[in-house]
Enzyme design. Sequence first.
Site, short mmCIF file in Angstrom:
data_model
loop_
_atom_site.label_atom_id
_atom_site.label_comp_id
_atom_site.label_asym_id
_atom_site.label_seq_id
_atom_site.Cartn_x
_atom_site.Cartn_y
_atom_site.Cartn_z
N ASP A 9 0.88 -1.15 0.00
CA ASP A 9 0.00 0.00 0.00
C ASP A 9 0.93 1.22 0.00
O ASP A 9 1.70 1.42 0.95
CB ASP A 9 -0.86 -0.05 1.28
N GLY A 31 -9.59 5.54 -5.69
CA GLY A 31 -8.35 4.78 -5.90
C GLY A 31 -7.20 5.22 -5.01
O GLY A 31 -7.38 5.56 -3.83
N VAL A 32 -6.01 5.27 -5.61
CA VAL A 32 -4.82 5.60 -4.83
C VAL A 32 -4.88 7.06 -4.36
O VAL A 32 -4.40 7.41 -3.27
CB VAL A 32 -3.54 5.26 -5.64
N ASP A 33 -5.50 7.92 -5.16
CA ASP A 33 -5.67 9.33 -4.82
C ASP A 33 -6.45 9.47 -3.50
O ASP A 33 -6.00 10.17 -2.56
CB ASP A 33 -6.44 10.00 -5.98
N GLY A 118 -5.96 2.08 -13.16
CA GLY A 118 -7.18 1.78 -12.41
C GLY A 118 -8.38 2.41 -13.10
O GLY A 118 -8.77 2.01 -14.20
N TYR A 120 -8.71 4.99 -14.77
CA TYR A 120 -8.45 5.55 -16.10
C TYR A 120 -8.30 4.48 -17.19
O TYR A 120 -8.12 4.82 -18.36
CB TYR A 120 -7.26 6.50 -16.07
N1 AR6 Z 1 -1.29 1.76 -3.06
C1 AR6 Z 1 -0.76 1.45 -4.25
N2 AR6 Z 1 -1.48 1.34 -5.38
C2 AR6 Z 1 -2.83 1.55 -5.28
C3 AR6 Z 1 -3.48 1.88 -4.08
C4 AR6 Z 1 -2.65 1.99 -2.92
N3 AR6 Z 1 -3.15 2.30 -1.71
N4 AR6 Z 1 -4.79 2.02 -4.31
C5 AR6 Z 1 -4.99 1.76 -5.62
N5 AR6 Z 1 -3.80 1.47 -6.21
P1 AR6 Z 1 -6.29 4.57 -9.75
P2 AR6 Z 1 -5.84 6.02 -12.26
C6 AR6 Z 1 -3.51 1.13 -7.61
O1 AR6 Z 1 -7.68 4.27 -10.13
O2 AR6 Z 1 -6.15 4.82 -13.06
C7 AR6 Z 1 -8.85 8.66 -9.01
O3 AR6 Z 1 -10.18 8.81 -8.65
C8 AR6 Z 1 -4.63 0.56 -8.42
O4 AR6 Z 1 -4.74 -0.84 -8.19
O5 AR6 Z 1 -6.03 5.00 -8.34
O6 AR6 Z 1 -4.64 6.82 -12.65
C9 AR6 Z 1 -8.18 9.98 -9.39
O7 AR6 Z 1 -8.70 11.05 -8.68
C10 AR6 Z 1 -4.18 0.84 -9.83
O8 AR6 Z 1 -3.33 -0.19 -10.32
O9 AR6 Z 1 -5.66 5.76 -10.69
C11 AR6 Z 1 -8.50 10.05 -10.85
O10 AR6 Z 1 -9.78 10.59 -11.06
C12 AR6 Z 1 -3.35 2.12 -9.69
O11 AR6 Z 1 -3.18 2.32 -8.29
C13 AR6 Z 1 -8.46 8.63 -11.31
O12 AR6 Z 1 -8.77 7.85 -10.17
C14 AR6 Z 1 -4.01 3.35 -10.28
O13 AR6 Z 1 -5.41 3.30 -10.10
C15 AR6 Z 1 -7.07 8.25 -11.78
O14 AR6 Z 1 -7.12 6.95 -12.30
#
Ligand code: AR6
Length: 325
Positions: A9, A31-33, A118, A120
């Site tokens: 994480d 997500g990660v944000d 994720g 996106y």
């Molecule tokens: N630690 C590491 N990786 C993670 C975590 C974590 N705690 N949580 C999720 N991931 P995403 P995007 C992974 O959707 O595709 C947001 O709402 C996840 O499994 O977080 O760039 C933003 O505000 C995936 O592989 O980001 C934007 O609106 C990766 O992080 C939008 O999502 C990215 O998934 C951005 O989408």
Amino acid sequence: MPFEIIRADITKLSVDAIVNAANASLLGGGGVDGAIHRAAGPALLAECRTLNGCLTGEAKITKGYQLPAKYVIHTVGPIWEGGEKGEAKLLKSCYVQSLNLAVAHKLESIAFPLISSGAYGYPKDQALQMAITVISDFLMHNDMMIYLVVYDQKAFVLSEKLFASVQAFIDLHYVEEHALFNQRRFEKIRSCVTESQHEYKPSRSLDDVMQELQETFSEHLLRLIDLKGKTDVETYKRANIDRRLFSKIRSDKYYKPSKNTVLSLAIALELNLDETKDILQKAGYALSRSSRFDVIIEYFINEGNYDIFEINETLFAFEKTTLGV
Ligand code: AR6
């Protein structure tokens, strides 16, 4: 400095900076944000409000607040629209710009999530490939500890072809250990018998043999680096090992490296299987057919594929561990 793929994480990592896969508003999301904002606390959002958003492919930096990381680098990945809308270029730019910011702030360690993979919708295998390519290129010319954080099980997908051929190699060699043991025993007995029938004729002078015997791992390595026409920097970068670790090996003639370090250096120097066995032996190790890790290394050496990042991708997929660092 090295590169490691880890399953973690990202909000829990004590690094100089973690990268946030944000959206253009920089005001949080899922997500990660979402996870980063929750862990950092409301002060992060307050600082983000002062930044006036961020364009796709660009990056901005804030403090980490309640996170173990000192900084957060916010970058906005492209939304996947089929691959014909410049997504690859934009994704590459996210990594490059985040790394440039890290350099500008003199950061020594950084952790990336798989940006855009994720919400996106960027295909995870292509997102992973892009991350690995940009990060490994960067590390050829820069010193930084870089983690690529793979969060969910499905995120990690080796190319099917590579997976199938490594799997076939493991199946063939890994399970053969028992038969191999008997075969080795047989060969040993046979060689004892043959040796006793022949007069012993030394092929090398006693001086040569003594010289070889006395050569330590460190001396052997330095000699190989010269022999292969490589530089120190090239060697430790290609080995994915830390510059400081390499200096220790260089300055301490009796340095005892880990098996992992020896194998990383063998890959960096593009040693063939016999040379790899020799250098391992200098450090007191051997390749084992009962270790899947070793069998995978053997597979790549046999293939003449010395791309440490591809090897690490494979080791991570099969063994959840990697070379170097
Ligand atoms: N630690 C590491 N990786 C993670 C975590 C974590 N705690 N949580 C999720 N991931 P995403 P995007 C992974 O959707 O595709 C947001 O709402 C996840 O499994 O977080 O760039 C933003 O505000 C995936 O592989 O980001 C934007 O609106 C990766 O992080 C939008 O999502 C990215 O998934 C951005 O989408």
